[in-house]
Motif scaffolding. Sequence first.
Motif: not given
Length: 288
Positions: A57-64, A70-77, A88-95, A109-114
């Motif tokens: 299962k793929g994921v589509r990140l709003d803004a990576f 560091a890397v950041y995934d910022v989602e608008i909901q 969030m767990r799956y998004y993190q694992s996919a990243m 692995l870079a510091e990561s933020y969801v």
Amino acid sequence: MDEPRDLLFHEWPMFNQVMTNEHDICRRLLEVVLGEPVDRVRNVEVERTVEPRLGAKGVRLDAFASTANAVYDVEIQAYTMKELGRRMRYYQSAMDSSALRRGQPYRNLAESYVVFICTEDQFDAALPVYHFEMVCCEDEAVDLRHGFHWVVLNASAWETLAEGPLRSLLKYVAAGEEDGDALVADIAAAVRRANGNAVWRQKGLDMLTYIEDARIQAELIVEEGLGNAYNSGMEEGLAKGMEQGIEQGMDRLGALVGCLIDAGRLDDVKRVSEDAAYREALLVEFGL
């Protein structure tokens, strides 16, 4: 004929537009949300698709967004999302699974933020900010140094915050109101510039309409199917099945719409919200 309305910052076409074209706004927004300095943002990808492995299962990140360290995934909901924690767990694992090449050590692995910026309270605890960190149950002083951090914002509770940049940001997300904050002023200016492009604005409004229509269709399809099951006497698990069915239906429709957008097939985006048979054919075509 009425003039089309403006898109709002918390609507994904506008959010993606601002995050893509205004890297410094992205950096400053992250600093306000996280409460710590953020390096210069080197790159922002919107609607980034991540597939952990073939057939997964793929994921589509709003803004990576990425910086030097560091890397950041910022989602608008803009609506309540079921199973947000597991999402969030799956998004993190996919990243993470896409971050290392074969043979690279885990320390790379870079510091990561969801980060999820939500217009509604996803957890019904009336908090404006939810920080989630992994801690040792036996001794919280033990530092696992896992390197990932999750934050969920609830814009509807902006009034409970003390005066400051985060309150101003959540107020703007929730109500579209400016209060003199510099970051909010710059976001609002970027929103006005984007809305000034009539062609882009209409395209964004059309996309919102198509996806909302698809969401409603998914709910109706699932409700009808579960209703038939109920009439046949299969009551057990109905409520849980409803939630899971809608969530799965939305995931498939969202993935299909994303594939069509990537392929430039905007006319098909509208058609899939209206034509069930054509929608199923396209789901098969794209392997969804």
